[in-house]
Design a protein around this motif. Structure first.
Motif, PDB file in Angstrom:
ATOM      1  N   SER A 123       0.846  -1.191   0.000  1.00 27.89           N
ATOM      2  CA  SER A 123       0.000   0.000   0.000  1.00 27.89           C
ATOM      3  C   SER A 123       0.881   1.240   0.000  1.00 27.89           C
ATOM      4  O   SER A 123       2.073   1.183   0.338  1.00 27.89           O
ATOM      5  CB  SER A 123      -0.940   0.008   1.215  1.00 27.89           C
ATOM      6  N   ILE A 124       0.286   2.361  -0.372  1.00 21.75           N
ATOM      7  CA  ILE A 124       0.974   3.651  -0.372  1.00 21.75           C
ATOM      8  C   ILE A 124       0.156   4.612   0.481  1.00 21.75           C
ATOM      9  O   ILE A 124      -1.055   4.751   0.281  1.00 21.75           O
ATOM     10  CB  ILE A 124       1.139   4.214  -1.791  1.00 21.75           C
ATOM     11  N   GLU A 125       0.842   5.289   1.419  1.00 21.62           N
ATOM     12  CA  GLU A 125       0.195   6.281   2.278  1.00 21.62           C
ATOM     13  C   GLU A 125       0.768   7.661   1.986  1.00 21.62           C
ATOM     14  O   GLU A 125       1.983   7.821   1.805  1.00 21.62           O
ATOM     15  CB  GLU A 125       0.425   5.961   3.752  1.00 21.62           C
ATOM     16  N   ALA A 126      -0.109   8.656   1.948  1.00 17.79           N
ATOM     17  CA  ALA A 126       0.310  10.054   1.937  1.00 17.79           C
ATOM     18  C   ALA A 126       0.404  10.529   3.378  1.00 17.79           C
ATOM     19  O   ALA A 126      -0.464  10.233   4.195  1.00 17.79           O
ATOM     20  CB  ALA A 126      -0.685  10.900   1.148  1.00 17.79           C
ATOM     21  N   LEU A 154       5.598  10.309   1.528  1.00 16.90           N
ATOM     22  CA  LEU A 154       4.886   9.097   1.123  1.00 16.90           C
ATOM     23  C   LEU A 154       5.494   7.909   1.866  1.00 16.90           C
ATOM     24  O   LEU A 154       6.711   7.858   2.077  1.00 16.90           O
ATOM     25  CB  LEU A 154       5.000   8.865  -0.387  1.00 16.90           C
ATOM     26  N   ASN A 155       4.616   6.969   2.231  1.00 13.44           N
ATOM     27  CA  ASN A 155       5.064   5.716   2.832  1.00 13.44           C
ATOM     28  C   ASN A 155       4.720   4.573   1.883  1.00 13.44           C
ATOM     29  O   ASN A 155       3.549   4.333   1.585  1.00 13.44           O
ATOM     30  CB  ASN A 155       4.382   5.474   4.180  1.00 13.44           C
ATOM     31  N   PRO A 170      10.164   8.342   1.740  1.00 13.56           N
ATOM     32  CA  PRO A 170      10.719   9.645   1.347  1.00 13.56           C
ATOM     33  C   PRO A 170       9.845  10.773   1.888  1.00 13.56           C
ATOM     34  O   PRO A 170       8.613  10.678   1.893  1.00 13.56           O
ATOM     35  CB  PRO A 170      10.669   9.582  -0.180  1.00 13.56           C
ATOM     36  N   SER A 171      10.476  11.866   2.356  1.00 11.61           N
ATOM     37  CA  SER A 171       9.708  12.990   2.894  1.00 11.61           C
ATOM     38  C   SER A 171      10.543  14.266   2.845  1.00 11.61           C
ATOM     39  O   SER A 171      11.765  14.229   2.666  1.00 11.61           O
ATOM     40  CB  SER A 171       9.272  12.711   4.339  1.00 11.61           C
ATOM     41  N   ILE A 172       9.870  15.412   3.044  1.00  7.23           N
ATOM     42  CA  ILE A 172      10.521  16.723   3.101  1.00  7.23           C
ATOM     43  C   ILE A 172      10.051  17.423   4.364  1.00  7.23           C
ATOM     44  O   ILE A 172       8.848  17.458   4.656  1.00  7.23           O
ATOM     45  CB  ILE A 172      10.188  17.567   1.863  1.00  7.23           C
ATOM     46  N   ASN A 173      11.005  18.014   5.121  1.00  8.23           N
ATOM     47  CA  ASN A 173      10.699  18.834   6.295  1.00  8.23           C
ATOM     48  C   ASN A 173      11.046  20.281   5.994  1.00  8.23           C
ATOM     49  O   ASN A 173      12.111  20.569   5.421  1.00  8.23           O
ATOM     50  CB  ASN A 173      11.505  18.369   7.513  1.00  8.23           C
ATOM     51  N   TRP A 174      10.140  21.202   6.376  1.00  3.72           N
ATOM     52  CA  TRP A 174      10.372  22.638   6.202  1.00  3.72           C
ATOM     53  C   TRP A 174      10.520  23.311   7.558  1.00  3.72           C
ATOM     54  O   TRP A 174       9.723  23.044   8.486  1.00  3.72           O
ATOM     55  CB  TRP A 174       9.212  23.294   5.460  1.00  3.72           C
TER      56      TRP A 174
END
Length: 379
Positions: A123-126, A154-155, A170-174
């Motif tokens: 599965s893919i999670e946002a 996304l997971n 993968p993810s981005i932190n601001w």
């Protein structure tokens, strides 16, 4: 980015509605929790060599799946102290930066494909999160600072067993606020980090259980069928009771007949001048040709004596079944009566035919298979 948050909220709301549409049984608060460890790398998004500034990262997350589509949780992420950013000195701790925040997830497969009533193999999670960020800086001029941070990602989940999930994240932190030198706020690529993590999660519980939607009309129809079948069962039970009572009565009557003493005639009238005998073969009530003269003698007498009557008493020997012999004796008397009426036209009201059962008048058993005809002259 405000539109991004609104879109994410709309997706989460739609996911909750989608999960409810799957007719999933509402779980308890203690159901569907999970805990996991993450490990990977983190690097600045801009103004730094992407790989040159990359460092190791580790994290911990605790989550709860609210519906098959929507989950929430708390997570942490720590950048390992292996290099410096923008020429800053290393921190005096094991970490250069940290993030602790809340997050929400939306399972895109369940959102758009519906919940299949079990965990999918893949599965893919946002993911959307927000929390507290902190940079650890060593030195008199470079002080630590805190800031508000947001996170998207996304997971990619691989459910390797009923309770264990392996994920690529993968993810981005601001950094949403200014640092110790900067005061500008908002989404700035120069204040963003890219994270690539791999995680192992243990899921407690058995997931969500699908239930069939409640349909009152269908329930009413089934109740009607149950009541109808119950009525039929009661009617069948009543009929069975009636037949059982009838069977019991017949059984009692049969026992009574079996226990009844045989009717035996030991004496006959000595007025042989008014008596005629019609003998029969064993088991039969048919009048044979050699016995017809005896019947004819009775008929001649009754024709010459118009006021006379005849009493015909039928008997059977003891050979064979008792109940059968009782009927056979009556049939032998009736056979003589029918012969007098049919062949010799003697009126029925002048003939009395009676079955007397088993006879013992004669020592010769075959002679007891007889109809004894006694002529009576009315005076």
């Amino acid at each position: 980015m405000k539109k991004t948050f609104l879109a994410a909220g709309a997706i989460a709301l739609f996911g909750a509605i989608s999960a409810n549409a799957q007719a999933v049984q509402e779980p308890k608060f203690t159901d569907n929790w999970s805990i996991g460890l993450d490990g990977g790398v983190t690097t600045p998004m801009h103004n730094n060599p992407f790989f040159g500034a990359m460092r190791g990262a580790a994290g911990l997350h605790i989550g709860k799946q609210i519906t098959p589509t929507v989950g929430v949780g708390v997570e942490s992420l720590f950048g390992v102290n292996t290099s410096s950013w923008k020429g800053f000195k290393h921190s005096s701790t094991a970490f250069d930066n940290s993030y602790v925040g809340l997050y929400g997830t939306v399972d895109l497969f369940n959102l758009f494909g519906g919940y299949p009533c079990q965990r999918r193999p893949f599965s893919i999670e946002a993911l959307l999160g927000a929390g507290w960020g902190h940079n650890y800086i060593d030195g008199k001029e470079n002080l630590d600072w805190n800031y508000f941070s947001t996170r998207v990602g996304l997971n990619f989940n691989f459910n390797v067993s009923e309770h264990v999930t392996v994920s690529l994240k993968p993810s981005i932190n601001w950094n949403m606020g200014g640092d110790y030198k900067q005061s500008d706020l908002g989404y700035d690529i120069n204040k963003a980090t890219f994270n690539l993590m791999a995680g192992v999660t243990y899921n407690f519980g058995d997931g969500f259980e699908c239930v069939r939607p409640y349909d009152q009309a269908e329930v009413d129809a089934l109740n009607g069928q149950i009541n109808s079948l119950r009525g039929e069962a009661n009617a069948s039970a009543a009929a069975a009771s009636a037949w059982q009572a009838k069977a019991d009565a017949l059984s009692a009557e049969l026992d009574s007949c079996r226990n009844k003493a045989p009717e035996i005639v030991k004496e006959v009238s000595n007025k042989y001048n008014s008596v005629r005998f019609v003998f029969f073969r064993i088991g039969s009530y048919a009048i044979t040709a050699d016995q017809m003269p005896n019947v004819e003698m009775i008929a001649d007498y009754m024709k010459s004596h118009p006021q006379s009557k005849v009493v015909v008493k039928g008997y059977a020997s003891r050979d064979g079944n008792y109940d059968f012999n009782i009927k056979l004796a009556a049939n032998r008397a009736e056979a003589v009566k029918k012969a007098l009426m049919a062949k010799y036209k003697i009126p029925a009201d002048r003939i009395i035919a009676e079955g007397e059962g088993i006879g013992e008048m004669f020592d010769e058993e075959s002679w007891n298979r007889v109809s004894i005809c006694t002529l009576e002259e009315n005076k």
